[in-house]
Design a protein around this motif. Sequence first.
Motif, PDB file in Angstrom:
ATOM      1  N   LEU A 220       0.604  -1.247  -0.218  1.00 45.35           N
ATOM      2  CA  LEU A 220       0.173  -0.035  -0.160  1.00 45.35           C
ATOM      3  C   LEU A 220       1.105   0.655   0.109  1.00 45.35           C
ATOM      4  N   ASN A 221       1.748   1.267   0.547  1.00 49.83           N
ATOM      5  CA  ASN A 221       3.449   2.511   0.427  1.00 49.83           C
ATOM      6  C   ASN A 221       3.469   3.240  -1.412  1.00 49.83           C
ATOM      7  N   ILE A 222       3.622   1.215  -1.857  1.00 54.61           N
ATOM      8  CA  ILE A 222       3.640   2.142  -3.224  1.00 54.61           C
ATOM      9  C   ILE A 222       2.232   2.417  -3.829  1.00 54.61           C
ATOM     10  N   VAL A 223       1.534   2.172  -3.835  1.00 51.45           N
ATOM     11  CA  VAL A 223       0.239   2.603  -3.963  1.00 51.45           C
ATOM     12  C   VAL A 223       0.205   4.772  -3.731  1.00 51.45           C
ATOM     13  N   ALA A 224       0.247   4.311  -2.040  1.00 52.09           N
ATOM     14  CA  ALA A 224       0.394   6.672  -1.934  1.00 52.09           C
ATOM     15  C   ALA A 224       1.258   7.164  -2.867  1.00 52.09           C
ATOM     16  N   ALA A 225       2.868   5.880  -3.063  1.00 43.37           N
ATOM     17  CA  ALA A 225       3.313   6.614  -3.967  1.00 43.37           C
ATOM     18  C   ALA A 225       3.115   6.799  -5.034  1.00 43.37           C
ATOM     19  N   ILE A 226       2.727   5.973  -6.139  1.00 46.41           N
ATOM     20  CA  ILE A 226       2.374   5.998  -7.171  1.00 46.41           C
ATOM     21  C   ILE A 226       1.001   7.579  -7.540  1.00 46.41           C
ATOM     22  N   LEU A 227       0.336   7.713  -6.314  1.00 43.18           N
ATOM     23  CA  LEU A 227      -0.725   8.312  -6.352  1.00 43.18           C
ATOM     24  C   LEU A 227      -0.213   9.975  -5.713  1.00 43.18           C
ATOM     25  N   THR A 228       1.489  10.256  -5.118  1.00 43.58           N
ATOM     26  CA  THR A 228       1.988  11.131  -5.007  1.00 43.58           C
ATOM     27  C   THR A 228       2.429  11.743  -6.994  1.00 43.58           C
ATOM     28  N   LEU A 229       3.020  10.476  -7.702  1.00 46.92           N
ATOM     29  CA  LEU A 229       4.186  10.712  -8.186  1.00 46.92           C
ATOM     30  C   LEU A 229       2.628  11.101  -9.695  1.00 46.92           C
ATOM     31  N   ILE A 230       2.178  10.542  -9.306  1.00 39.03           N
ATOM     32  CA  ILE A 230       0.357  11.537 -10.937  1.00 39.03           C
ATOM     33  C   ILE A 230      -0.047  12.973 -10.634  1.00 39.03           C
ATOM     34  N   GLY A 231       0.141  13.293  -8.984  1.00 31.47           N
ATOM     35  CA  GLY A 231       0.383  14.504  -8.614  1.00 31.47           C
ATOM     36  C   GLY A 231       0.907  15.785  -9.210  1.00 31.47           C
ATOM     37  N   TYR A 232       2.482  15.038  -9.384  1.00 29.14           N
ATOM     38  CA  TYR A 232       3.586  15.515  -9.165  1.00 29.14           C
ATOM     39  C   TYR A 232       3.606  15.744 -11.079  1.00 29.14           C
ATOM     40  N   SER A 233       3.213  14.865 -11.553  1.00 28.00           N
ATOM     41  CA  SER A 233       3.293  14.532 -13.291  1.00 28.00           C
ATOM     42  C   SER A 233       2.394  15.706 -13.171  1.00 28.00           C
ATOM     43  N   LEU A 234       1.355  15.670 -12.898  1.00 26.71           N
ATOM     44  CA  LEU A 234       0.289  16.613 -13.445  1.00 26.71           C
ATOM     45  C   LEU A 234       0.085  18.366 -13.001  1.00 26.71           C
ATOM     46  N   ASN A 235      -0.209  18.337 -12.367  1.00 25.59           N
ATOM     47  CA  ASN A 235       1.109  19.430 -11.886  1.00 25.59           C
ATOM     48  C   ASN A 235       2.387  20.510 -12.914  1.00 25.59           C
ATOM     49  N   ASP A 236       2.977  19.218 -13.203  1.00 22.61           N
ATOM     50  CA  ASP A 236       4.288  19.632 -14.768  1.00 22.61           C
ATOM     51  C   ASP A 236       3.332  19.762 -15.573  1.00 22.61           C
ATOM     52  N   THR A 237       2.160  18.836 -16.048  1.00 24.30           N
ATOM     53  CA  THR A 237       1.989  19.104 -17.385  1.00 24.30           C
ATOM     54  C   THR A 237       0.713  20.227 -17.356  1.00 24.30           C
ATOM     55  N   ILE A 238       0.279  20.207 -16.045  1.00 22.48           N
ATOM     56  CA  ILE A 238      -0.538  21.430 -16.387  1.00 22.48           C
ATOM     57  C   ILE A 238       0.222  22.365 -16.651  1.00 22.48           C
ATOM     58  N   VAL A 239       0.921  22.763 -15.753  1.00 19.27           N
ATOM     59  CA  VAL A 239       2.239  23.809 -15.984  1.00 19.27           C
ATOM     60  C   VAL A 239       2.279  24.161 -17.680  1.00 19.27           C
ATOM     61  N   VAL A 240       2.690  23.684 -18.336  1.00 15.86           N
ATOM     62  CA  VAL A 240       3.387  23.448 -19.476  1.00 15.86           C
ATOM     63  C   VAL A 240       1.694  23.684 -20.481  1.00 15.86           C
ATOM     64  N   TYR A 241       0.603  23.476 -20.464  1.00 16.54           N
ATOM     65  CA  TYR A 241      -0.079  23.428 -20.655  1.00 16.54           C
ATOM     66  C   TYR A 241      -0.546  24.521 -21.058  1.00 16.54           C
ATOM     67  N   ASP A 242      -1.182  25.390 -19.480  1.00 20.96           N
ATOM     68  CA  ASP A 242      -1.424  26.525 -19.309  1.00 20.96           C
ATOM     69  C   ASP A 242      -0.339  27.890 -19.999  1.00 20.96           C
ATOM     70  N   ARG A 243       0.492  27.376 -20.274  1.00 18.11           N
ATOM     71  CA  ARG A 243       1.799  27.873 -20.516  1.00 18.11           C
ATOM     72  C   ARG A 243       1.006  27.537 -23.099  1.00 18.11           C
ATOM     73  N   ILE A 244       0.944  26.633 -23.088  1.00 13.89           N
ATOM     74  CA  ILE A 244       1.051  26.790 -24.585  1.00 13.89           C
ATOM     75  C   ILE A 244      -0.696  27.552 -24.974  1.00 13.89           C
ATOM     76  N   ARG A 245      -1.823  27.234 -24.282  1.00 11.33           N
ATOM     77  CA  ARG A 245      -3.068  28.021 -24.458  1.00 11.33           C
ATOM     78  C   ARG A 245      -2.418  29.262 -24.030  1.00 11.33           C
TER      79      ARG A 245
END
Length: 329
Positions: free
Chosen positions: A198-223
């Motif tokens: 379950l710790n790894i599931v928590a880690a994957i959810l954490t990295l989903i949040g990080y990756s999403l944050n980085d992607t949204i920053v790029v997408y916002d600048r593209i828009r």
Amino acid sequence: MKLLKLVPDNTNIKFLRLRIPFYVISLLLMAASIGLVVTKGLNLGVDFVGGQMIRATFTQSQSVPVGELRESVGKLGYGEPILQQFGKPNEVSIRMKLPEGSEKNVALANEMTGKITAAIRAEHPDARIDGVDSVSGKVSGELFRTGMLALGLAMAAISLYIWIRFEWQFGVGALFALVHDVTLTIGLFALTQMEFDLNIVAAILTLIGYSLNDTIVVYDRIRENLKKYRRMPVPELLDLSVNETLSRTVVTSLSLLITLLALLILGPNVIFGFTAAITLGIFVGTYSSIYMAAPILIWLKVSSASFVPVETALDRQERLARGEKPEPA
């Protein structure tokens, strides 16, 4: 004093020039990760396969001698124990996987428990065994399915949010990037056979949040740039957007990696898998924001018209009737 800049203001790296080779490499890595999971499987922890939990209190000590206790239990040959302090500092739970064949022969689990408790009492006279609990394989299987469902629902909800905030193409791009990140991370655990709990599931959810944050920053600048540079070719505009957000991406990633590398090298073994998952996630999350989430917009036909509606003939007539100047072609 001049401030240090890791990424100069005039940086102009042609990221999109190599989008096809990187996409091919990423798809091959994803296929390899899926193949490893299918062929080798995951080394599921007690949370997902069931096991025994022994609760103990060290009555004459202020805290649990974790290192000595781990060595005492580990040398019995039943695998690496999972130690977790709970309640007071001198109280601990010891979780162990069920031995092979215990599903058919319950005596094997009882034998393992007896040897562990005997070893603890022999080497730690002040240890008091407070109880022994069993985690059934059925309950653990439900935990695994629930954990995987949580990952899937999180990615779907994130994609829906980006779809609403931007356009459907951005939602598809973000979902593909997240699937890429999660697949490669799970593939790492299938390759190395590190324990997956379950710790790894928590880690994957954490990295989903990080990756999403980085992607949204790029997408916002593209828009923003799609509205600002309507005549610029989309590949050049994507390169411009990625370069404009590159400084923020590099600084954020390096700050996290400094902490994570320290935990990998100096941190306790019990969180090694968690730290390894997030460390890999930082790399693949940053990579996917640049080479997965951005280039896919080209193939999904994103253009300046995605955010600035194309003027119809009727709109043009009404604007000219109001005396407004025509927009440049």
